[in-house]
Design a protein around this motif. Structure first.
Motif, PDB file in Angstrom:
ATOM      1  N   CYS A 284     -79.155 -67.086  16.741  1.00 13.54           N
ATOM      2  CA  CYS A 284     -78.696 -65.735  17.107  1.00 13.54           C
ATOM      3  C   CYS A 284     -78.467 -64.887  15.860  1.00 13.54           C
ATOM      4  O   CYS A 284     -78.712 -63.673  15.875  1.00 13.54           O
ATOM      5  CB  CYS A 284     -77.429 -65.813  17.950  1.00 13.54           C
ATOM      6  SG  CYS A 284     -77.692 -66.440  19.630  1.00 13.54           S
ATOM      7  N   CYS A 285     -78.002 -65.509  14.776  1.00 10.96           N
ATOM      8  CA  CYS A 285     -77.822 -64.779  13.520  1.00 10.96           C
ATOM      9  C   CYS A 285     -79.174 -64.334  12.960  1.00 10.96           C
ATOM     10  O   CYS A 285     -79.331 -63.184  12.524  1.00 10.96           O
ATOM     11  CB  CYS A 285     -77.095 -65.648  12.497  1.00 10.96           C
ATOM     12  SG  CYS A 285     -75.318 -65.810  12.796  1.00 10.96           S
ATOM     13  N   VAL A 286     -80.156 -65.239  12.954  1.00 12.53           N
ATOM     14  CA  VAL A 286     -81.482 -64.898  12.451  1.00 12.53           C
ATOM     15  C   VAL A 286     -82.076 -63.755  13.264  1.00 12.53           C
ATOM     16  O   VAL A 286     -82.688 -62.824  12.724  1.00 12.53           O
ATOM     17  CB  VAL A 286     -82.412 -66.130  12.502  1.00 12.53           C
ATOM     18  CG1 VAL A 286     -83.851 -65.738  12.192  1.00 12.53           C
ATOM     19  CG2 VAL A 286     -81.932 -67.196  11.524  1.00 12.53           C
TER      20      VAL A 286
ATOM     21  N   MET B  89     -88.672 -60.964  10.722  1.00  9.34           N
ATOM     22  CA  MET B  89     -87.767 -62.118  10.731  1.00  9.34           C
ATOM     23  C   MET B  89     -88.215 -63.153   9.705  1.00  9.34           C
ATOM     24  O   MET B  89     -89.401 -63.219   9.375  1.00  9.34           O
ATOM     25  CB  MET B  89     -87.751 -62.749  12.127  1.00  9.34           C
ATOM     26  CG  MET B  89     -87.035 -61.923  13.185  1.00  9.34           C
ATOM     27  SD  MET B  89     -86.718 -62.824  14.717  1.00  9.34           S
ATOM     28  CE  MET B  89     -88.403 -63.201  15.226  1.00  9.34           C
ATOM     29  N   ASN B  90     -87.286 -63.927   9.253  1.00  7.63           N
ATOM     30  CA  ASN B  90     -87.567 -64.933   8.229  1.00  7.63           C
ATOM     31  C   ASN B  90     -88.087 -66.203   8.905  1.00  7.63           C
ATOM     32  O   ASN B  90     -87.308 -67.040   9.366  1.00  7.63           O
ATOM     33  CB  ASN B  90     -86.304 -65.233   7.428  1.00  7.63           C
ATOM     34  CG  ASN B  90     -86.593 -66.073   6.202  1.00  7.63           C
ATOM     35  OD1 ASN B  90     -87.529 -66.877   6.187  1.00  7.63           O
ATOM     36  ND2 ASN B  90     -85.795 -65.890   5.165  1.00  7.63           N
ATOM     37  N   PHE B  91     -89.422 -66.354   8.947  1.00  5.87           N
ATOM     38  CA  PHE B  91     -90.008 -67.488   9.660  1.00  5.87           C
ATOM     39  C   PHE B  91     -89.881 -68.788   8.885  1.00  5.87           C
ATOM     40  O   PHE B  91     -89.930 -69.867   9.476  1.00  5.87           O
ATOM     41  CB  PHE B  91     -91.473 -67.200  10.002  1.00  5.87           C
ATOM     42  CG  PHE B  91     -91.634 -66.520  11.333  1.00  5.87           C
ATOM     43  CD1 PHE B  91     -91.886 -67.252  12.475  1.00  5.87           C
ATOM     44  CD2 PHE B  91     -91.494 -65.151  11.439  1.00  5.87           C
ATOM     45  CE1 PHE B  91     -92.009 -66.632  13.705  1.00  5.87           C
ATOM     46  CE2 PHE B  91     -91.615 -64.515  12.655  1.00  5.87           C
ATOM     47  CZ  PHE B  91     -91.881 -65.255  13.799  1.00  5.87           C
ATOM     48  N   VAL B  92     -89.737 -68.710   7.575  1.00 10.06           N
ATOM     49  CA  VAL B  92     -89.486 -69.932   6.801  1.00 10.06           C
ATOM     50  C   VAL B  92     -88.143 -70.525   7.215  1.00 10.06           C
ATOM     51  O   VAL B  92     -88.013 -71.738   7.446  1.00 10.06           O
ATOM     52  CB  VAL B  92     -89.520 -69.632   5.290  1.00 10.06           C
ATOM     53  CG1 VAL B  92     -89.100 -70.878   4.503  1.00 10.06           C
ATOM     54  CG2 VAL B  92     -90.895 -69.166   4.868  1.00 10.06           C
ATOM     55  N   LEU B  93     -87.141 -69.660   7.350  1.00 12.30           N
ATOM     56  CA  LEU B  93     -85.818 -70.108   7.778  1.00 12.30           C
ATOM     57  C   LEU B  93     -85.863 -70.651   9.202  1.00 12.30           C
ATOM     58  O   LEU B  93     -85.262 -71.704   9.497  1.00 12.30           O
ATOM     59  CB  LEU B  93     -84.828 -68.948   7.679  1.00 12.30           C
ATOM     60  CG  LEU B  93     -83.361 -69.258   7.996  1.00 12.30           C
ATOM     61  CD1 LEU B  93     -82.830 -70.346   7.061  1.00 12.30           C
ATOM     62  CD2 LEU B  93     -82.521 -68.004   7.900  1.00 12.30           C
TER      63      LEU B  93
END
Length: 368
Positions: free
Chosen positions: A38-40, A1-5
């Motif tokens: 939910c998208c992430v 998952m993109n943790f920066v986002l």
């Protein structure tokens, strides 16, 4: 998952939770925040988080609507039924599948939190309505929301229903209706994950345990800290493991199946649990809350029992499966604490620390 986002989304909406001055805008921000999270969670791949590969494999293998194959898989019937329904309508679209599971968890948590909080806090000087619901969801998703929506999703569905049950018990009167709702929701949660059985002692604590003095809570937390940091818990767990092994080896054939769980029970981590340190620190923070508020005390009692259990069980790698039923209400207590402190703006910096620390914890779970 993109943790920066995830980090940027969390801090932005956390900041807005201290700023927005309209209940209508709060709803828009809540919907926007949950949709983004939910998208992430939905766009993750099989290798992004633990367990995801297994769930995606299950989703690809099932034949939608072929109910006779329920016994082929080890998942609980409620989760299998949900997966069948999703696949009937969307086909093999893994993003929609993962998105919908996270959305269902979010809806339960949002509804339960709204019912628990009941109100916002109005600041007469600034004219700003502080929005505890948005704040609550950001703190929740910083750790538990991500863990149970993106990793242990069956347990996440059960835990979200657990929160719904606790919120219903906060309602005044209507005892018959409440008991019926609690019973039906408990069965629903059971159909998603059998670990919900731990909710029974939690309900007893929630409904029957009386308020303790601030000094008593302080002594309980101090005892927990001594057990945890002195590493006495390692010795206690060793004795417990020896006792269970003796019981299994000297018991009858019916006890043999418990040997499957012995390795898990005896699997200990020698290092300090940073997650438990956070729960212990939070426990001391919660003593600044309104100890005359019955609702606050009900949640605080459950949490404190969990902290005491955690002081002994924290070194066991899989203990979170039990302890998280006590700890998932952390975000509820933080919101009630901040509401008691009138959401003073200086609390924003504490909230940032709480949020960032939890994101780091979940990052370590996935990538450490």
């Amino acid at each position: 998952m993109n943790f920066v986002l995830i980090f940027l989304i969390s801090l932005f909406f956390l900041y807005r939770s201290f700023k927005i001055a309209s209940l209508h805008r709060q709803r828009l921000y809540v919907i926007g925040y949950l949709f983004l999270m939910c998208c992430v969670i939905g766009i993750r791949g099989p290798g992004d988080t633990p367990d995801t590969a297994g769930y995606l494999e299950f989703y690809s293998e099932i034949e939608p609507g072929v109910w006779s194959r329920f016994s082929w898989y080890g998942f609980e019937p409620g989760f299998q039924f949900l997966t069948h329904i999703v696949k009937i309508f969307v086909g093999y679209n893994t993003f929609v599948y993962l998105f919908l599971v996270a959305a269902i968890i979010s809806v339960f948590v949002c509804d339960a939190t709204r019912r628990i909080l009941c109100c916002a806090v109005y600041n007469e000087k600034t004219g700003i309505v502080k929005q505890p619901l948005l704040f609550a969801l950001v703190v929740f998703y910083a750790y538990y929301g991500l863990f149970y929506s993106a990793i242990a999703i069956r347990a996440g569905l059960a835990l979200s229903i657990c929160l719904e049950i606790l919120s219903i018990l906060c309602l005044p009167r209507q005892k018959v209706k409440k008991r019926l709702c609690v019973g039906l929701l408990f069965l629903l949660a059971w159909s998603f994950h059998t670990s919900i059985i731990i909710l029974i002692p939690i309900l007893l604590i929630f409904c029957l345990m009386k308020s303790l003095s601030k000094m008593s809570y302080m002594l309980l937390l101090t005892l927990s800290a001594l057990i945890f940091f002195s590493r006495i818990n390692l010795l206690l767990i060793e004795w417990l493991g020896d006792a269970i092994l003796l019981l299994i080896t000297t018991g009858n054939a019916a006890m043999a199946k418990f040997s499957l769980y012995t390795e898990v029970l005896l699997e200990r981590e020698s290092g300090l649990s940073f997650k438990y340190i956070f729960q212990l620190f939070s426990g001391f923070m919660f003593l600044f809350g309104d100890l005359n508020d019955r609702k606050y005390i009900q949640f605080l009692n459950v949490y404190m029992v969990g902290v005491l259990l955690g002081s002994v069980l924290a070194p066991i790698a899989m203990a979170y499966r039990i302890l998280d039923f006590f700890y998932i209400i952390t975000f509820v207590l933080y919101v009630q604490l901040f509401m008691h402190l009138k959401f003073h703006y200086n609390l924003f910096y504490i909230a940032c620390g709480i949020t960032v620390y939890q994101i780091v914890l979940i990052y370590r779970v996935i990538y450490a």
